[in-house]
Design an enzyme around this catalytic site. Structure first.
Site, short mmCIF file in Angstrom:
data_model
loop_
_atom_site.label_atom_id
_atom_site.label_comp_id
_atom_site.label_asym_id
_atom_site.label_seq_id
_atom_site.Cartn_x
_atom_site.Cartn_y
_atom_site.Cartn_z
CB ALA A 1 38.69 32.88 48.86
CB ALA A 2 43.63 36.26 48.13
CB ALA A 3 45.36 31.63 45.69
N PRO A 4 44.63 33.05 42.75
CG PRO A 4 45.00 33.14 40.43
CD PRO A 4 43.95 32.79 41.45
N GLY B 1 44.19 37.84 41.43
CA GLY B 1 43.65 38.86 40.51
C GLY B 1 42.96 39.97 41.27
CE LYS B 2 37.30 38.59 41.14
NZ LYS B 2 37.53 37.17 40.85
NE ARG C 1 43.69 28.27 44.52
CZ ARG C 1 43.36 28.51 43.26
NH1 ARG C 1 43.66 27.63 42.34
NH2 ARG C 1 42.73 29.61 42.92
CG ASP D 1 36.59 35.90 43.92
OD1 ASP D 1 35.45 35.95 43.41
OD2 ASP D 1 37.62 35.68 43.25
CB CYS E 1 33.39 33.14 38.27
SG CYS E 1 34.26 31.66 38.78
N1 SAM Z 1 40.08 35.73 44.33
C1 SAM Z 1 40.92 34.92 43.46
C2 SAM Z 1 41.40 35.76 42.32
O1 SAM Z 1 40.75 36.75 41.97
O2 SAM Z 1 42.47 35.44 41.75
C3 SAM Z 1 40.21 33.66 43.02
C4 SAM Z 1 39.69 32.84 44.16
S1 SAM Z 1 39.01 31.29 43.71
C5 SAM Z 1 37.54 31.74 42.93
C6 SAM Z 1 38.47 30.65 45.23
C7 SAM Z 1 39.54 30.35 46.25
O3 SAM Z 1 38.89 29.89 47.42
C8 SAM Z 1 40.53 29.28 45.87
O4 SAM Z 1 41.82 29.82 45.75
C9 SAM Z 1 40.45 28.26 47.00
O5 SAM Z 1 41.72 27.77 47.42
C10 SAM Z 1 39.76 29.02 48.11
N2 SAM Z 1 38.97 28.16 49.04
C11 SAM Z 1 38.57 26.89 48.85
N3 SAM Z 1 37.90 26.43 49.93
C12 SAM Z 1 37.89 27.42 50.84
C13 SAM Z 1 37.38 27.54 52.16
N4 SAM Z 1 36.73 26.54 52.75
N5 SAM Z 1 37.58 28.70 52.79
C14 SAM Z 1 38.24 29.70 52.18
N6 SAM Z 1 38.74 29.65 50.93
C15 SAM Z 1 38.56 28.52 50.27
#
Ligand code: SAM
Length: 455
Positions: A116-119, A121-122, A145, A185, A236
């Site tokens: 779950a990488a967008a945007p 950072g990690k 995203r 994440d 978070c």
């Molecule tokens: N890791 C990112 C960073 O450090 O920039 C932040 C990730 S954010 C906390 C959570 C992400 O999970 C979102 O970008 C979202 O699109 C994605 N997400 C939402 N539902 C999901 C699902 N069912 N399976 C996987 N990813 C999902």
């Protein structure tokens, strides 16, 4: 309608936290009224902290030995607008978010999935820790995203990267248990970002819905981890339902996983078994509270998969071959590096340099595989901005070094006279790293900084 409190959060949130935290609640509540922690992480793929600190006009102090590339920013004056940011020399990331990459601790050469990488950072952190060796698969389910994720990784200059947009199930069906590290994440209720976001909708129903979704994601992610590999879960948010309870249930359902003891980070606090099913292992999960740690709220669990089977072997990716004469001419005239033709891959006139460990991706939706070198057009090759951001000056025959002032003009899209320079493509470099392409034509430098990125 619920009564509103600090940061627009309903009082019910604070009531819940007070119930959970008891005597500690007052310190927690007070910490939320203090200013935000601004920080940046130096891109160790391109520079080192000592060199960057000489370039930047900000006061930086280390976040701690646990992340040598992380620095608190004390006088941030638009830190995202400095040309060194556009050159990918640092990423703005608050300190608690940096703990995730540090605790995930990928090793150079590893196969890593950021599910779950967008945007991104990690992902940028994982790529740096990998030393751009091995492979980072950066995925997000949300296609809207993913362009931002690809752009952040592009600025970072990472080469050993695959960017996809897929559901966890599609990833599991495609890859199977091949990854040394899988980071989840997770999407969460975001209580830990309260100070940053200034408040948002919150209720217990949302927390419960997030917890259900997190459980589902983890139950799928489990089949992507190789035997002996790590599944890293982070949020978070503060709510036990999304943290200890999710991990407590996960351990019940997947007994071959155990919580790993992680690197001690000053200011971190143990997770609370008493807030979930009492499994004593939960004390090895890690919490970052704003009244104990100089950052926002985070939770991290590192889960190690027991060594019960042979790891699956990923199938190699089969590149699509084409007619690359114009690329070869460009490479001969401009570059000082020779990439094997087997690593080149063409999709719809766009030429990519595949990662060294390019694995088969089946029918996944690919956003970026490796480095976008440029476009092959009738009669010529046009280099892409991604290539400029990933090239080291030693990989270019004649880079054009620019000052911070010239870099700012370049980022605005300006052109200027360059007397005595031969015609042709030039990589502009700032502090020894590429910031973009220019083309000298009859004594003027044409600006090829992408229009969409111009200031
Ligand atoms: N890791 C990112 C960073 O450090 O920039 C932040 C990730 S954010 C906390 C959570 C992400 O999970 C979102 O970008 C979202 O699109 C994605 N997400 C939402 N539902 C999901 C699902 N069912 N399976 C996987 N990813 C999902």
């Amino acid at each position: 309608m619920a009564q509103r409190a600090l940061f627009n959060f309903p009082l019910a949130f604070f009531d819940k936290m007070e119930r959970l935290m008891g005597a500690e609640f007052a310190a927690f509540r007070q910490s939320l009224e203090r200013p935000l922690h601004q920080a940046l992480r130096v891109n160790t793929l391109k520079t080192n902290p000592a060199a960057l600190r000489q370039t930047l006009p900000f006061t930086l102090t280390p976040v701690g030995d646990w992340e040598p590339a992380g620095f608190h920013l004390h006088d941030p004056n638009r830190p995202g607008s400095h040309p060194a940011h556009a050159a990918g020399l640092y990423y703005l990331q608050e300190p608690a978010a940096m703990t995730v990459g540090a605790l995930a601790d990928p090793q150079p050469g590893d196969l890593v999935l950021d599910l779950a990488a967008a945007p991104g950072g990690k992902s940028t952190h994982l790529a740096a820790r990998l030393g751009d060796r091995g492979l980072l698969v950066a995925n997000d389910i949300d296609r809207s995203r993913v362009p931002h994720l690809a752009q952040n990784l592009e600025r970072w200059g990472a080469r050993q990267v695959l960017v996809t947009s897929a559901t966890p199930t599609q990833l599991a069906d495609t890859f199977g248990p091949i990854f040394d590290r899988v980071l989840v994440d997770a999407p969460c209720s975001g209580e830990g970002m309260l100070r940053r976001t200034g408040g948002h909708e919150w209720d217990e129903g949302q927390v419960a819905a997030c917890a259900r979704r997190q459980q589902l994601i983890l139950d799928t992610a489990v089949s992507l981890v190789r035997p002996g590999g790590w599944l890293i879960y982070s949020t978070c948010t503060f709510s036990p339902e999304e943290n200890e309870a999710v991990i407590g249930r996960f351990l019940q359902d997947h007994p071959r996983f155990e919580i790993e003891t992680t690197l001690p980070i000053p200011g971190s606090q143990p997770g609370r078994p008493d807030w979930a099913n009492g499994n004593p292992q939960l004390a090895r999960t890690v919490r970052f509270w704003p009244h104990h740690f100089p950052g926002e709220g985070h939770f991290v669990a590192v889960l190690r998969c027991g060594q019960t089977a042979e790891p699956a072997i990923p199938r190699p990716f089969v590149a699509k071959r084409g007619d690359w004469r114009h690329w070869r001419t460009f490479a001969r005239d401009v570059l000082a590096v020779d990439w094997a033709e087997e690593r080149l891959h063409e999709v719809n006139g766009r030429l990519y340099l595949l990662p060294e460990k390019a694995i088969d991706t089946g029918s996944l939706y690919l956003v970026r595989y490796g480095v976008l070198l440029g476009e092959l057009r009738w009669g010529y090759f046009r280099p892409d901005h991604h290539l400029a951001l990933t090239l080291r000056p030693s990989e270019v025959q004649d880079p054009l070094s620019v000052s911070a002032e010239e870099a700012t003009r370049y980022l605005r899209g300006e052109t200027w006279a360059v007397a005595g320079q031969a015609n042709g493509w030039r990589l502009l470099t700032l502090a020894g790293v590429g910031i973009g392409w220019g083309k000298v034509v009859n004594g003027r430098l044409q600006n090829h900084y992408p229009r969409g990125l111009r200031r």
